[in-house]
Design an enzyme around this catalytic site. Sequence first.
Site, PDB file in Angstrom:
ATOM      1  N   ASP A  47       0.819  -1.211   0.000  1.00  0.00           N
ATOM      2  CA  ASP A  47       0.000   0.000   0.000  1.00  0.00           C
ATOM      3  C   ASP A  47       0.854   1.262   0.000  1.00  0.00           C
ATOM      4  O   ASP A  47       2.019   1.251   0.411  1.00  0.00           O
ATOM      5  CB  ASP A  47      -0.887   0.040   1.250  1.00  0.00           C
ATOM      6  CG  ASP A  47      -2.040  -0.945   1.186  1.00  0.00           C
ATOM      7  OD1 ASP A  47      -2.095  -1.754   0.246  1.00  0.00           O
ATOM      8  OD2 ASP A  47      -2.875  -0.907   2.113  1.00  0.00           O
ATOM      9  N   HIS A 191       3.909  -2.141   3.176  1.00  0.00           N
ATOM     10  CA  HIS A 191       3.870  -0.766   2.679  1.00  0.00           C
ATOM     11  C   HIS A 191       5.209  -0.405   2.027  1.00  0.00           C
ATOM     12  O   HIS A 191       6.259  -0.614   2.629  1.00  0.00           O
ATOM     13  CB  HIS A 191       3.580   0.211   3.820  1.00  0.00           C
ATOM     14  CG  HIS A 191       2.261  -0.045   4.499  1.00  0.00           C
ATOM     15  ND1 HIS A 191       2.086  -1.061   5.434  1.00  0.00           N
ATOM     16  CD2 HIS A 191       1.061   0.572   4.368  1.00  0.00           C
ATOM     17  CE1 HIS A 191       0.825  -1.052   5.855  1.00  0.00           C
ATOM     18  NE2 HIS A 191       0.183  -0.072   5.223  1.00  0.00           N
TER      19      HIS A 191
END
Length: 238
Positions: A47, A191
């Site tokens: 993400d 991430h």
Amino acid sequence: MMIVLIVSLLLLLFLCYGILPTVLIRTFSFRIMKYGDKNFRIALTFDDGPHPVYTEKLLDLLRSYHASAAFFVVGERAQRYPHLVERMSKEGHAVGIHHQTHSNSWFLLPHRLREEISGCAQSIKKITGNAPMYYRPPWGRFNLFSLSASRAYKTIMWSSINEDWKAAQGKEKLAERLKKDLGGGRIYLLHDSGDNPGADNEAPAVMLEALREFLEFAQQKGYRFVSLEELKKNNERG
């Protein structure tokens, strides 16, 4: 007394609009995907990118291990670094929607939520030439209109989250957490950017070191890092 009543009504509205839908959708997995089949397949998802430094290093790492992944990109960052999004697509990774800005669905009115989703979708299509298939809201938060606004996409959540946005835990601890959570059908949330509130800017550097160790470990155990599409198809057959 009137102020207390107004505040209470606002809190109730916030609860019903954002928090309650999030809890119900995630608890009962309503129209979302959190895992695949129980065979030796894993999906990696990332993400908040793309990031000009960490995303490129991540793509190099995935390529060296022949690992597929899905990137849920922020549209405005995709526009800033289109070459990285183009590379994701060309190397066989899925590029999914993570809003045009890194916005919290709890605070988005219906029309604004649609704009965040459609804006990111347009950014991805303009760069890759392909319409995105997948959606994940920032922080995994939904509101009362999220399922309607995102109905054109498959919403992907996760079954493994290991706080990789915190650099202080270090490579060793993060690697151990990833290994401990190893299991067929898992969707890992990681991430490749730390440029958001609550995250450490240098956290992706730690994640990359831990991920290298985890990739080696998991592949030695016979696991494959596959696309969401493959994981989804196997889950649907089961």
